[in-house]
Enzyme design. Structure first.
Site, mmCIF file in Angstrom:
data_model
loop_
_atom_site.group_PDB
_atom_site.id
_atom_site.type_symbol
_atom_site.label_atom_id
_atom_site.label_comp_id
_atom_site.label_asym_id
_atom_site.label_seq_id
_atom_site.Cartn_x
_atom_site.Cartn_y
_atom_site.Cartn_z
ATOM 1 N N ILE A 86 0.842 -1.198 0.000
ATOM 2 C CA ILE A 86 0.000 0.000 0.000
ATOM 3 C C ILE A 86 0.875 1.245 0.000
ATOM 4 C CG2 ILE A 86 -1.733 1.293 1.294
ATOM 5 C CD1 ILE A 86 -2.868 -1.365 2.256
ATOM 6 N N ASP A 87 1.947 1.229 0.786
ATOM 7 C CA ASP A 87 2.870 2.363 0.804
ATOM 8 C C ASP A 87 3.485 2.613 -0.571
ATOM 9 O OD1 ASP A 87 2.686 3.302 3.400
ATOM 10 O OD2 ASP A 87 4.280 2.016 4.162
ATOM 11 N N THR A 88 4.035 1.560 -1.165
ATOM 12 C CA THR A 88 4.761 1.757 -2.422
ATOM 13 C C THR A 88 3.826 2.115 -3.571
ATOM 14 O OG1 THR A 88 4.733 -0.655 -2.723
ATOM 15 C CG2 THR A 88 6.714 0.313 -1.770
#
Length: 765
Positions: free
Chosen positions: A538-540
């Protein structure tokens, strides 16, 4: 108007990655024509088709008919973008890609091969496959598990990442075209999608072994994981970083862990010899009270947390509804279809979903006339290092998603300045890889003259990326109202956990928590425990969406002269990374559930153990003869077929098992570890990874190139700057007087630092 209003896109792709690019371009105003064969796209009638082809037109063309080939050629001559899987999509109509680029010099030809350059795949059939891509790139064997063997992901996350990043690269090329007048060939491969999603996993010391993955499905971080409460309900805790880790341990009555001689420092919580027993103690405390009490405690402490739910509830979550991330359209054949909305917001040029997927042959577009451009002039060679070269971006993000947005914009050629306090981003060590390619400006924005110095830099900047909460941003003078007074043409892209509206707006959100709340953990775990994704997916992916948002806003500004504010969120990304799985309509088949150390759902689509490793097998339609391969009768059960294939595979080497599967018409690859992919000569030659010097005389693998541009490719490895390494140079270039710079330095408001050692921290996932 939307950023892509007036642009014409010809889409020749099928599957997931290519159509998702077309969908995102359509969402932001482009007229997208999906070219289909007379029988239609093979995915018609599925959730993937219904969602990924919303808002498009359908043009039926037969590649075997010369008249249809002429129609396609004429359409391409006046198009702005052409989306292809590889050159074969054009050659099927007798069109040569190089001739097309010469005949249509303004065209951006966006190619998305399933694996590497020029459409070559290590598996038979050459089709798009998240599973085969994960197996051969090493990622399937990197997922944490109980038994330490490869794991099958139930969400095609690398295809979604490839699509989001390819859209950002395509828009960046169009932005560059506004200045140069020229189009170009853009290539974003399946491997590029892998690298965007997992660049942290590919950053390793060359002398380091592959990490042991038999650590269980809770992951490696004791305070950043999922837990089971006394009432049997699961929840996620986002206690990550030097602020929240001790805060959580203290609240649980476990602060003594830091005094244990085996620990002594927060970073040592992540050492393999420690995270097991530390996690056990934390799990024991969390098992003493019901989930609601723990979630209340986390909220009081300001630590991100959430209940683990199933994905079928996510679209109906009040936070998703409040931010327009659940949309409903009337499909011509399926009736009402619910699907995820647009994963980013642009206030000055918003996107819009313009209807359902088209009926076969439903062309809603009007004929176009050729745009004026540099026709007849030989196409120039590379003119700048990256399509966004010449643009300046300030990145004020912390942890992963915010800085990674800046790093990806640097990959596209922008001059990106990381704005951070004098002590540095608190996640610099663990998030080392996500800070590549940026210069560093160290300023205390609460100190006298700090904001004024930042505003001086903003005057000559093009965009700002921020993850400050709205109240904090306004108090510091870095909200849109303040920045636009300094620079009316500035673009501000803000990151949040949950979006701008709704009951959770303003609450802290992190990758791990959104994995649990959105159903990604339960989807992967199936009837077993919820599974933490080893990748900060989700971050990347949020970083790629943030880069797309900046590129779209810059394109709009190039066309209109207008700056604007936009936003993206982890919640929106958690929705986009389950796009096809979240599409709903009456009669839709249920999504494939995962399970403990999941190996695949069917005997013709799963991992098998060989004598010396693992093989990933996948059927290729009717040409795959499962009964002949298994040696079973046509009425044999799936379990019998699977057992027969497994028994045969175990007697062969992995290479021999692949050849055996191919002889029966299957696609198959040897499942590799990351260290094997890093040392692949072909991938080294293509700059998939870079081998570069590191601190203390070591060498390390670092992420390589994330895309290829025929005219504007950036080349070479990107380094991580030291805290404040470019402070004086940046302030001087911004016109800050020498005396003022010296005053800022002497008061500690500004810090001039040294280059950072190029090294890596502990693995935290």
């Amino acid at each position: 108007m939307s950023p892509m209003t007036g642009f014409a896109v010809i889409e020749l792709t099928t599957g997931i990655a290519g159509p998702m690019v077309g969908m995102l371009l359509s969402d932001f105003g482009a007229d997208v024509i999906k070219v289909e064969p007379p029988g239609g796209d093979p995915l018609r009638g599925t959730a993937a088709f219904a969602g990924l082809n919303r808002g498009k037109s359908s043009l039926v063309l037969d590649a075997d008919q010369p008249a249809d080939a002429r129609v396609l050629w004429e359409r391409l001559l006046v198009a702005d973008v052409c989306l292809i899987k590889d050159a074969g999509d054009l050659s099927a109509f007798g069109i040569d890609a190089d001739e097309l680029r010469q005949a249509a010099p303004r065209l951006v030809l966006a190619e998305m091969p399933p694996y590497g350059s020029e459409g070559e795949t290590p598996w038979q059939g050459g089709h798009e496959s998240n599973a085969l891509l994960a197996a051969y790139s090493g990622l399937a064997w990197r997922q944490a598990s109980f038994d330490g063997t490869p794991v099958e992901w139930v969400r095609p996350q690398f295809l979604y990442a490839q699509a989001i990043w390819a859209t950002a690269c395509t828009v960046a090329a169009l932005t560059e075209r506004e200045r140069s007048g020229w189009g170009q060939h853009v290539e974003v491969t399946g491997l590029h999608g892998v690298m965007v999603m997992s660049s942290g996993q590919f950053a390793t010391f060359t002398d380091a072994p592959d990490p042991i993955t038999a650590v269980g499905v809770a992951g490696r971080h004791p305070t950043y994981s999922r837990f089971r409460a006394s009432d049997g309900k699961w929840f996620v805790v986002g206690g990550l970083g030097p602020k929240f880790e001790p805060l959580l341990l203290n609240a649980l009555g476990l602060i003594d862990i830091l005094d244990d001689p085996r620990v002594g420092h927060l970073s040592k919580l992540l050492e393999p010899s420690n995270y097991g027993w530390v996690s056990e103690r934390i799990r024991g405390v969390f098992a003493t009270k019901p989930r609601a009490e723990w979630l209340d405690m986390l909220e009081r402490l300001g630590i991100a947390g959430g209940a683990i739910e199933s994905s079928d509830k996510w679209l109906d979550h009040p936070q998703i509804e409040a931010n327009g991330l659940h949309v409903r359209v009337q499909d011509p054949t399926l009736g009402e279809v619910s699907m995820p909305g647009i994963p980013l917001v642009l206030h000055g040029s918003p996107g819009d979903i313009r209807g359902a997927a088209p009926a076969l042959g439903e062309d809603r577009t009007s004929p176009r006339t050729p745009a004026s451009g540099p026709g007849g002039i030989p196409m120039p060679a590379a003119v700048r290092p990256g399509p966004l070269s010449g643009f300046t971006v300030l990145d004020m993000g912390t942890f992963v998603a915010g800085p990674y947005t800046g790093s990806l914009l640097a990959e596209l050629g922008a001059d990106v300045i990381k704005v951070e306090p004098s002590r540095g981003d608190p996640f610099r060590q663990s998030g080392f890889t996500y800070n590549r390619g940026m210069r560093s400006l160290a300023l205390d924005l609460k100190g006298h003259g700090g904001v004024e110095a930042l505003h001086a830099v903003v005057r000559n900047a093009d965009a700002v990326v921020s993850s400050n909460r709205p109240g904090t941003a306004a108090a510091l003078g870095v909200d849109y109202a303040s920045l636009s007074r300094v620079n009316p043409k500035i673009v501000l892209m803000t990151l949040s956990g949950y979006g701008e509206k709704g009951p959770l707006a303003g609450q802290p959100g992190v990758d791990m928590v959104l994995q649990g709340m959105s159903g990604m953990m339960t989807g992967q775990g199936g009837d077993s425990e919820p599974v933490c994704n080893t990748l900060a997916s989700i971050d990347t992916a949020s970083g790629a969406i943030g880069a797309l948002g900046v590129a779209l806003a810059l394109l709009h500004r190039e066309r209109t002269g207008e700056g604007q504010q936009g936003s993206f969120s982890l919640a929106a990304t958690a929705t986009a990374l389950q796009f096809c799985e979240l599409v709903r309509f009456e009669g839709k088949p249920p999504a494939v559930p995962g399970g403990q150390d999941f190996k695949g759902a069917r005997p013709d689509d799963r991992f098998y153990a060989a004598a010396d490793g693992w093989v990933r097998l996948q059927a290729i339609g009717a040409q795959s003869d499962l009964d002949a391969m298994a040696g079973t009768s046509p009425d044999a059960s799936s379990d019998d077929i699977q057992e027969a294939i497994a028994a045969r595979m175990k007697t062969m080497s992995a290479q021999a098992a692949v050849a055996w599967a191919q002889s029966h018409g299957f696609a198959a690859v040897v499942t590799r570890k990351i260290s094997q992919a890093q040392r692949d000569e072909q991938l080294l030659e293509s700059e998939f990874v870079h081998v570069r010097p590191a601190a203390a005389g070591r060498t390390m693998f670092a992420p390589g190139r994330f895309a290829r541009f025929s005219r504007t490719s950036r080349r070479g490895p990107m380094s991580v700057a030291g805290v404040g390494e470019s402070t004086v140079a940046i302030l001087r270039d911004a016109g800050v007087a020498r005396e003022q710079i010296e005053a800022l330095l002497s008061s500690g408001v500004a810090t001039q630092g040294d280059p950072a050692p190029q090294t890596l921290g502990y693995i935290y996932r």
